[in-house]
Design a protein around this motif. Sequence first.
Motif, PDB file in Angstrom:
ATOM      1  N   UNK A   1       0.821  -1.230   0.000  1.00 24.00           N
ATOM      2  CA  UNK A   1       0.000   0.000   0.000  1.00 24.00           C
ATOM      3  C   UNK A   1       0.851   1.275   0.000  1.00 24.00           C
ATOM      4  N   UNK A   2       1.955   1.263   0.758  1.00 28.16           N
ATOM      5  CA  UNK A   2       2.842   2.441   0.765  1.00 28.16           C
ATOM      6  C   UNK A   2       3.421   2.674  -0.618  1.00 28.16           C
ATOM      7  N   UNK A   3       3.818   1.598  -1.291  1.00 26.18           N
ATOM      8  CA  UNK A   3       4.375   1.708  -2.640  1.00 26.18           C
ATOM      9  C   UNK A   3       3.343   2.295  -3.608  1.00 26.18           C
ATOM     10  N   UNK A   4       2.094   1.774  -3.507  1.00 28.30           N
ATOM     11  CA  UNK A   4       1.043   2.277  -4.393  1.00 28.30           C
ATOM     12  C   UNK A   4       0.774   3.761  -4.139  1.00 28.30           C
ATOM     13  N   UNK A   5       0.739   4.139  -2.854  1.00 25.46           N
ATOM     14  CA  UNK A   5       0.535   5.548  -2.528  1.00 25.46           C
ATOM     15  C   UNK A   5       1.633   6.433  -3.068  1.00 25.46           C
ATOM     16  N   UNK A   6       2.893   5.974  -2.946  1.00 22.68           N
ATOM     17  CA  UNK A   6       4.025   6.741  -3.488  1.00 22.68           C
ATOM     18  C   UNK A   6       3.941   6.865  -5.003  1.00 22.68           C
ATOM     19  N   UNK A   7       3.513   5.780  -5.659  1.00 25.44           N
ATOM     20  CA  UNK A   7       3.407   5.811  -7.128  1.00 25.44           C
ATOM     21  C   UNK A   7       2.364   6.833  -7.572  1.00 25.44           C
ATOM     22  N   UNK A   8       1.221   6.841  -6.869  1.00 23.11           N
ATOM     23  CA  UNK A   8       0.160   7.789  -7.232  1.00 23.11           C
ATOM     24  C   UNK A   8       0.630   9.229  -7.032  1.00 23.11           C
ATOM     25  N   UNK A   9       1.264   9.476  -5.881  1.00 23.42           N
ATOM     26  CA  UNK A   9       1.752  10.835  -5.614  1.00 23.42           C
ATOM     27  C   UNK A   9       2.795  11.251  -6.647  1.00 23.42           C
TER      28      UNK A   9
END
Length: 582
Positions: free
Chosen positions: A58-66
């Motif tokens: 989830x942290x990786x996905x959030x970083x990718x979106x940002x």
Amino acid sequence: MAAAPHVRQSELSDALRGCRSAFIGVGVMSCIINLLYLTGSIFMLEVYDRVLPSRSVPTLIGLIIIAAALYAAQGALDMIRSRILGRIGTALDESLNARVFDTVVRLPLSVGGRNEGLQPLRDLDNIRSFLGSQGPGAFFDLPWLPLYLAICFAFHVMLGVTALVGAVILVTLTLITEYLTRTPAKEAMGLAARRNDLATASRRNAEVLVAMGMTGRLMQRWSETNEKYLAGNQRASDVVGGLGAIAKVLRMMLQSAVLAVGAYLVIHQEATAGIIIAGSILSARALAPVDLAIAHWKSFVAARQSWHRLSQLLQTMPQRSAPTLLQPPVGKLSVEAISIVAPGDQKAIVQDVSFALSAGNGLGIIGPSASGKSSLVRALVGVWRPVRGHVRLDGAALDQWSTDELGRHIGYLPQDVELFAGSVAQNISRFDPQASPDGIIAAAQEAGVHDMIIKMREGYDTQIGEQGAALSAGQAQRVALARALYGNPFLIVLDEPNSNLDTEGDEALSRAVRSARARGAIVVVVAHRPIGIEAVDQVLVMKDGRAQAFGPKETVLAQVLQPRVTTPAPIKIVSEAGVTKA
């Protein structure tokens, strides 16, 4: 690309200052863009130091979106900045193109043949093209280099020192590029202007070159000039290309060096793996504007030279203020002891010539070749300014009129007839967008050319091509006569108007002169043949730049045509003038 220091701010600087708000906007966007450039470094830092140790998807996905949102914003701002810079160049061109064109037209009349031709227009193009390129963006990004270096130092001193050494090397390369390209670029610009002038002259005189077998010789001159231009351009390109390649390699080496230093720090547990990648990305980003500036240095140097040259030219040819609008002249032409020097020369061609004409007068100017006849009439229409004395219309000197307003009251037919690409009607009406068909036809009828025009394929709408190529020399001269008569000008000056005319054309010319005089115009005719001055009532005899005789036609001609036995001196003048050959 700042202008050279002057006591008075240049017009280019004033025009660019008008885009101040746009430049402020570009500066603000550059600030945001360079902050957004940190996205990649921070993303990699977070991935290596936070995501990988925690194995949090989830942290990786959030970083990718940002990161994706920030990259999209960066791309949009970069595109907007590029478009704004392009529009700044367009706005600069729009504010100055009319002024530069006016300078191009006036320059030959001020300095003669020693002018730069169309170079001012090319200079304006160079400035506009550079502003629309990626070069200005690189210069807006350069001030942010210390920010990236500071962050590298924040990661670790050794990373900062490594990046700083690379920055110093690349900035040094930039200064070397400036030093080595200045002279070759300047020489290449001068040779390019010479090459273009030679090509233009050859194209304009193509018939002479082909008919007289001069094509090969002119081609040789072109080849020699072109070789010098290519050599100078190649030297500048070699310097920029070579140093640009060195800069690119050094930037890649620096990126690898930062990785190596980071790895050394990780081995000794003085940094994390994320710092290695982030430091490498930051160092590359810090030096990217320097690399881009070197790549665009050639166009920058060309734009800077164009800036200086155009600024100096516009200051040399200041913009003319609009004088008070005078009433149309209706009464008198006075020439008061004028002396004339050709533009760019120092020797007087015409000296101390005086005469006066009233409405309805017709003046014939005769004399031998090189006696100053054409130079005199150029001063009468305001093309050349006298160095002494004045030409006045109804008491007002010609320089008290604006060029456009004075042109409404003057009709001029020069020796070398020049027509412009367009229709016959447009050329007769002097390309007046509000010209009435009745006025055009009236001028053609007065010049005796109406019947000739309506027999053309499309009549008055016939396209005559560049320089009137679709017309014969005689036709072009008669259309130019109609142009001189258009609008019923008060002063009509015709310089050898019958040089290409047949008998019918000569008769039409005489009728046109009588008609113009009958409506109250003053007509001045320069002629080598007696029929050219048949319809005038005054004669001025010129020799060696001075007036030899002036007065009623019959009196003057009787004086200069006296038998050789009675007055030898006047007969000598007359025989050289060619008048006795009638």
